[in-house]
Scaffold this motif. Structure first.
Motif, mmCIF file in Angstrom:
data_model
loop_
_atom_site.group_PDB
_atom_site.id
_atom_site.type_symbol
_atom_site.label_atom_id
_atom_site.label_comp_id
_atom_site.label_asym_id
_atom_site.label_seq_id
_atom_site.Cartn_x
_atom_site.Cartn_y
_atom_site.Cartn_z
ATOM 1 N N ARG A 55 -4.956 -7.479 -5.292
ATOM 2 C CA ARG A 55 -5.974 -6.995 -6.237
ATOM 3 C C ARG A 55 -7.234 -6.544 -5.511
ATOM 4 N NH1 ARG A 55 -3.934 -11.515 -8.859
ATOM 5 N NH2 ARG A 55 -5.691 -12.780 -8.152
ATOM 6 N N THR A 111 -9.085 -5.974 -11.959
ATOM 7 C CA THR A 111 -8.886 -6.567 -10.627
ATOM 8 C C THR A 111 -10.096 -7.393 -10.203
ATOM 9 O OG1 THR A 111 -9.668 -4.534 -9.551
ATOM 10 C CG2 THR A 111 -7.282 -4.782 -9.864
ATOM 11 N N TRP A 114 -10.415 -10.719 -12.420
ATOM 12 C CA TRP A 114 -9.321 -11.621 -12.062
ATOM 13 C C TRP A 114 -9.609 -12.294 -10.718
ATOM 14 C CZ3 TRP A 114 -3.652 -9.721 -13.029
ATOM 15 C CH2 TRP A 114 -2.768 -10.780 -12.931
#
Length: 193
Positions: A55, A111, A114
């Protein structure tokens, strides 16, 4: 005399090795006064998952498109704002780039948030990352609002009209979002992260 010699021999046998080698005796453990704060503990190591690394890579690569998209959208938007006669191709390109910005910010929001959740226990640079995230999410909301308030064409007896108030609001929201996004982007670009 024999008993004193036996006692000395017994003491010499039982004395610790540090006394035999002239090594200073270890100091007893320090007691902590309840009124004092605990000594500063070393931070524990933070481990990251493979998903975190993937990510982060996606986030970083996608971010390279941010400033070029901002500059292109700004140039097209200014051209459309100043000229009353605009080509359909320029409006279409402006809409496509605006959609690209919203998509880019969507990918980076997913991304980034998270990874922020996974990285929440790492105190190193936490404030900078948090501020970056808040600024970029604010810019994301501004871009969505900008797209929603874009001037819509109305056809009235064959004449295409655009609402001037929507046009100004759209421009102001877009410029504000570009500004906030640029500040948030620069924080990480120049923050050695």
């Amino acid at each position: 005399m024999k008993t004193i010699g036996t006692a000395i021999a017994f003491i010499l046998l039982l004395r610790p090795a540090w006394a035999q080698n002239n090594i200073p005796a270890p100091s007893p453990p320090a007691t902590v006064d309840p009124g004092q704060s605990d000594p500063q503990a070393h931070p524990s190591a933070v481990t990251y998952s493979d998903g975190y690394r993937l990510r982060a890579k996606i986030h970083k690569i996608a971010s390279f498109a941010t400033l070029p998209l901002f500059a292109t959208e700004f140039g097209l938007g200014q051209s459309l704002y100043k000229n009353n006669v605009n080509s359909d191709s320029k409006r279409g390109l402006h809409a496509a780039i605006g959609t690209g910005i919203v998509g880019l910010f969507g990918v980076n929001a997913v991304t980034g948030v998270w990874n922020m959740v996974e990285d929440r226990k790492n105190p190193d640079g936490h404030t900078r990352r948090l501020l970056h995230g808040i600024l970029m999410l604010t810019a994301s909301a501004g871009f969505v609002a900008s797209a929603a308030t874009g001037p819509h064409e109305h056809r009235n007896r064959g004449i295409t009209l655009a609402s001037p108030s929507n046009k100004a609001l759209h421009r102001d929201l877009a410029l504000g979002s570009i500004g906030v996004g640029t500040i948030g982007y620069s924080m990480m670009l120049f923050g050695h992260r």
